[in-house]
Motif scaffolding. Structure first.
Motif, short mmCIF file in Angstrom:
data_model
loop_
_atom_site.label_atom_id
_atom_site.label_comp_id
_atom_site.label_asym_id
_atom_site.label_seq_id
_atom_site.Cartn_x
_atom_site.Cartn_y
_atom_site.Cartn_z
N SER A 119 0.84 -1.21 0.00
CA SER A 119 0.00 0.00 0.00
C SER A 119 0.87 1.25 0.00
CB SER A 119 -0.92 0.02 1.22
OG SER A 119 -1.83 -1.03 1.17
N TYR A 120 1.94 1.22 0.77
CA TYR A 120 2.85 2.36 0.84
C TYR A 120 3.50 2.61 -0.52
CZ TYR A 120 6.91 5.17 2.18
OH TYR A 120 7.86 6.15 2.26
N HIS A 121 3.96 1.54 -1.18
CA HIS A 121 4.59 1.69 -2.49
C HIS A 121 3.58 2.17 -3.54
CE1 HIS A 121 8.55 0.34 -1.37
NE2 HIS A 121 8.03 -0.70 -0.74
N ASP A 122 2.33 1.70 -3.46
CA ASP A 122 1.28 2.19 -4.35
C ASP A 122 1.09 3.70 -4.16
OD1 ASP A 122 0.91 -0.38 -5.28
OD2 ASP A 122 -0.93 -0.73 -4.11
N PHE A 123 1.08 4.13 -2.90
CA PHE A 123 0.92 5.55 -2.60
C PHE A 123 2.08 6.36 -3.18
CE2 PHE A 123 1.93 9.11 0.31
CZ PHE A 123 0.85 9.91 0.02
N LEU A 124 3.32 5.89 -2.98
CA LEU A 124 4.48 6.60 -3.53
C LEU A 124 4.42 6.69 -5.04
CD1 LEU A 124 7.45 5.29 -1.34
CD2 LEU A 124 6.20 7.44 -1.14
N ASP A 125 3.97 5.62 -5.70
CA ASP A 125 3.82 5.65 -7.17
C ASP A 125 2.79 6.69 -7.59
OD1 ASP A 125 5.71 3.66 -7.43
OD2 ASP A 125 4.22 2.03 -7.67
N GLU A 126 1.67 6.77 -6.84
CA GLU A 126 0.64 7.77 -7.16
C GLU A 126 1.14 9.19 -6.92
OE1 GLU A 126 -2.29 7.55 -8.65
OE2 GLU A 126 -1.96 5.41 -8.90
N VAL A 127 1.91 9.40 -5.85
CA VAL A 127 2.47 10.73 -5.59
C VAL A 127 3.41 11.12 -6.72
CG1 VAL A 127 4.01 12.05 -4.08
CG2 VAL A 127 2.20 10.65 -3.09
N ALA A 128 4.25 10.18 -7.17
CA ALA A 128 5.16 10.48 -8.29
C ALA A 128 4.37 10.85 -9.53
CB ALA A 128 6.07 9.28 -8.56
N GLY A 129 3.29 10.13 -9.80
CA GLY A 129 2.44 10.48 -10.94
C GLY A 129 1.80 11.84 -10.78
N GLY A 143 -4.15 19.65 9.87
CA GLY A 143 -2.96 19.46 10.69
C GLY A 143 -2.04 18.37 10.16
N TYR A 144 -2.42 17.76 9.07
CA TYR A 144 -1.60 16.74 8.41
C TYR A 144 -1.91 16.80 6.91
CZ TYR A 144 -6.04 14.32 9.16
OH TYR A 144 -7.37 14.01 9.20
N SER A 145 -1.07 16.17 6.12
CA SER A 145 -1.17 16.27 4.67
C SER A 145 -2.29 15.38 4.13
CB SER A 145 0.16 15.85 4.03
OG SER A 145 -0.01 15.67 2.64
N LEU A 146 -3.12 15.97 3.30
CA LEU A 146 -4.06 15.23 2.46
C LEU A 146 -3.86 15.73 1.04
CD1 LEU A 146 -7.31 15.17 4.62
CD2 LEU A 146 -5.89 13.22 3.98
N MET A 147 -3.48 14.82 0.15
CA MET A 147 -3.20 15.20 -1.23
C MET A 147 -4.48 15.63 -1.93
SD MET A 147 0.08 14.72 -1.49
CE MET A 147 0.39 14.75 -3.24
N GLN A 148 -4.36 16.59 -2.85
CA GLN A 148 -5.50 17.03 -3.65
C GLN A 148 -5.85 16.00 -4.72
OE1 GLN A 148 -7.48 19.53 -3.11
NE2 GLN A 148 -6.30 20.50 -1.50
N ASP A 149 -4.83 15.30 -5.24
CA ASP A 149 -5.05 14.26 -6.23
C ASP A 149 -5.98 13.19 -5.64
OD1 ASP A 149 -4.13 11.42 -7.31
OD2 ASP A 149 -3.71 12.90 -8.89
N PRO A 150 -7.12 12.90 -6.30
CA PRO A 150 -8.12 11.99 -5.71
C PRO A 150 -7.57 10.59 -5.39
CG PRO A 150 -9.01 13.08 -7.66
CD PRO A 150 -7.57 13.46 -7.57
N GLU A 151 -6.78 10.00 -6.29
CA GLU A 151 -6.26 8.65 -6.04
C GLU A 151 -5.27 8.65 -4.88
OE1 GLU A 151 -5.92 4.56 -6.27
OE2 GLU A 151 -7.46 5.95 -6.95
N CYS A 152 -4.42 9.67 -4.81
CA CYS A 152 -3.49 9.78 -3.68
C CYS A 152 -4.26 9.91 -2.37
CB CYS A 152 -2.57 10.99 -3.84
SG CYS A 152 -1.29 10.78 -5.06
N ARG A 153 -5.28 10.76 -2.39
CA ARG A 153 -6.07 10.97 -1.16
C ARG A 153 -6.76 9.68 -0.74
NH1 ARG A 153 -9.42 15.79 1.27
NH2 ARG A 153 -7.67 16.91 0.43
N ARG A 154 -7.29 8.92 -1.72
CA ARG A 154 -7.94 7.65 -1.40
C ARG A 154 -6.96 6.72 -0.69
NH1 ARG A 154 -8.16 2.68 -2.79
NH2 ARG A 154 -6.74 2.84 -4.56
N LEU A 155 -5.74 6.65 -1.19
CA LEU A 155 -4.73 5.79 -0.58
C LEU A 155 -4.32 6.31 0.80
CD1 LEU A 155 -2.60 5.01 -3.74
CD2 LEU A 155 -3.94 3.36 -2.42
N GLN A 156 -4.28 7.63 0.97
CA GLN A 156 -3.95 8.19 2.28
C GLN A 156 -5.03 7.86 3.31
OE1 GLN A 156 -3.35 12.33 1.09
NE2 GLN A 156 -1.40 12.26 2.21
N GLU A 157 -6.27 7.96 2.89
CA GLU A 157 -7.38 7.74 3.81
C GLU A 157 -7.52 6.28 4.15
OE1 GLU A 157 -10.50 9.72 1.63
OE2 GLU A 157 -10.09 11.62 2.62
#
Length: 157
Positions: A119-129, A143-157
């Motif tokens: 899951s962590y590697h999937d998130f890093l791949d999405e952030v790079a994209g 108070g913490y990072s939530l990415m604007q990119d929808p797929e990144c945010r889904r993985l964060q949540e």
């Protein structure tokens, strides 16, 4: 021969364009923490960099700051981002001030579950994209990072 010439002209144009789009990491903001007795101006002067300059060598900057009277040790770290520039954090520990002591580094052989690492590697791949697609904005209001990119945010949540 005609095609080789066109390829050469095309490559030359790309090289010239690359020179215009300088991607050298540069200093945006300089944040100084831990300074109570040593003036921030002296620390900035010893740092040897100002906003807009290329990032300084961390080791060289720390050596210069450590030589300041009243400084026991310093730490310089660059973090992303102020626009297209880096935020430079400069921390100092001064003489006769509280010392932060950390626990020893663990020596065990604990590993994280493979599903968590995947899951962590999937998130890093999405952030790079997201970065490549220029869609890497973050929402920090919670108070913490939530990415604007929808797929990144889904993985964060």
């Amino acid at each position: 021969m005609k095609y080789r010439f066109l390829l050469l002209v095309s490559c030359l144009g790309l090289c010239l364009q690359a020179g215009v789009n300088d991607i050298t990491p540069r200093v945006g903001l300089i944040e100084i923490y831990g300074a109570r007795k040593v003036s921030p101006e002296k620390i900035r002067q010893a740092l040897g960099a100002k906003p807009g300059d290329p990032l300084p060598s961390r080791l060289a900057a720390e050596e210069r700051i450590d030589k300041l009277s009243g400084v026991v040790v310093s730490r310089v770290e660059a973090a992303c981002c102020e626009g297209h520039n880096m935020v430079l954090y400069v921390g100092v520990e001064e003489k006769n001030m509280p010392h932060m002591a950390y626990h020893e580094t663990p020596t065990g052989s604990v590993t994280l579950p493979a599903s968590l690492m995947n899951s962590y590697h999937d998130f890093l791949d999405e952030v790079a994209g997201s970065i490549r697609g220029r869609n890497a904005d973050e929402d920090l209001t919670a108070g913490y990072s939530l990415m604007q990119d929808p797929e990144c945010r889904r993985l964060q949540e």
